[in-house]
Design a protein around this motif. Sequence first.
Motif, PDB file in Angstrom:
ATOM      1  N   LYS A   1       0.847  -1.190   0.000  1.00 26.84           N
ATOM      2  CA  LYS A   1       0.000   0.000   0.000  1.00 26.84           C
ATOM      3  C   LYS A   1       0.883   1.240   0.000  1.00 26.84           C
ATOM      4  O   LYS A   1       2.090   1.159   0.242  1.00 26.84           O
ATOM      5  N   THR A   2       0.304   2.407  -0.280  1.00 22.70           N
ATOM      6  CA  THR A   2       1.065   3.656  -0.305  1.00 22.70           C
ATOM      7  C   THR A   2       0.410   4.688   0.601  1.00 22.70           C
ATOM      8  O   THR A   2      -0.805   4.674   0.810  1.00 22.70           O
TER       9      THR A   2
ATOM     10  N   SER B   1       5.839   3.216  -0.081  1.00 19.41           N
ATOM     11  CA  SER B   1       5.169   1.924  -0.260  1.00 19.41           C
ATOM     12  C   SER B   1       5.451   1.102   0.982  1.00 19.41           C
ATOM     13  O   SER B   1       6.605   1.027   1.442  1.00 19.41           O
TER      14      SER B   1
ATOM     15  N   HIS C   1       0.200   5.648  -7.817  1.00 20.01           N
ATOM     16  CA  HIS C   1      -0.677   6.294  -6.831  1.00 20.01           C
ATOM     17  C   HIS C   1      -0.378   7.781  -6.696  1.00 20.01           C
ATOM     18  O   HIS C   1      -1.289   8.582  -6.438  1.00 20.01           O
TER      19      HIS C   1
ATOM     20  N   ASP D   1      -3.076  10.796  -7.229  1.00 21.57           N
ATOM     21  CA  ASP D   1      -3.232  11.807  -6.182  1.00 21.57           C
ATOM     22  C   ASP D   1      -3.007  13.210  -6.728  1.00 21.57           C
ATOM     23  O   ASP D   1      -3.786  14.140  -6.446  1.00 21.57           O
TER      24      ASP D   1
END
Length: 335
Positions: free
Chosen positions: A180-181, A230, A273, A277
């Motif tokens: 995930k980030t 990450s 990501h 964003d």
Amino acid sequence: MDEIEVRELVPSEYKEWDLIVEKVQPGTLFHTSQWLEICRDVLAKDLRIYGCFRNGELVGGCPLFIKNIKGMLKVATSTCDMTSYSGPLIKESVSSKASKRVQETHEILNPLREFLCKQGFDSIHLTFSPGFEDIRPFTWNGWDSTVHYTHYLNLKDNVDNNTSRKIRRELKTATEAGLKTRALNDPETYYRLLSMVYEKQNLEPPLPREFFERVFKLIQEKDIGYMFVSETPEGEAVAAHLNLYGKKCIVTWTSALNPAFGRLGPNALLYYHEFLDLQSRNFEYMNVMAANIPKFADFIMGFSPELIPYYSVTMESKKYSIAKTLYKTTHKESY
């Protein structure tokens, strides 16, 4: 047109310099007095900012780091480690006529060039930021020039339409691994990951820990950037990007990765990501400073960036050229 006076700025004039950096399009964080002072203090550099004045108004200038080599050679450069460009800037012309804009550019750069040539430097190296295109006042007067490159990722595009098959595979791998980030402004995490990159090559990080601590402090105080990481499902950060806000853009200044997790695609996941964003925040492009290193350039091409040139100019004295040739010859023979 009134004559241009060029002189070194005193620290009390740095705020005026920062206003020019803020207003002109090629101005970057690397030009600001705050960034330059971090380089000066942590890296023990001799910093000078030369200003160009017209009727008392600051209309341009150039920061330089000065170094004396063994008391024999005096060298000036607008860059230092991990500061890729910080060269001349000029107040932008308000004229709609191309000829007038060129004239005003040259009326500032020519006196700046002449002034620098009179300071007794044996070598002067200036790297212009992307967007500063007219370097002819230097090249027309005998300075050598070099072209460099950076990558712009257009944030108006659909990221899914522009990713290569290889990047899509890496994104799938990262997702399946549960990576995930998130934003995480923690200098310790960043420096730990950076150290891992260089330890694998039996090298020390390019800059001391204090440099990054000062940068993170500046980021927090001035809201000029953020770190994106990450993480594994357990919350371990395995890759990081340190991003700096620019004009209409984000500059991906530096990245770090735990080599043990490289095959899981954490770097691709970060870019993907970040892209989404930044699109939601109406930035126009990402400036990914990795186009001059083949390995990094090959990776970022998977996101279909635009290749953007920027330029540097160099003037060397005969004494410096001879010394450089002798140095190269000696080291080649010893090797």
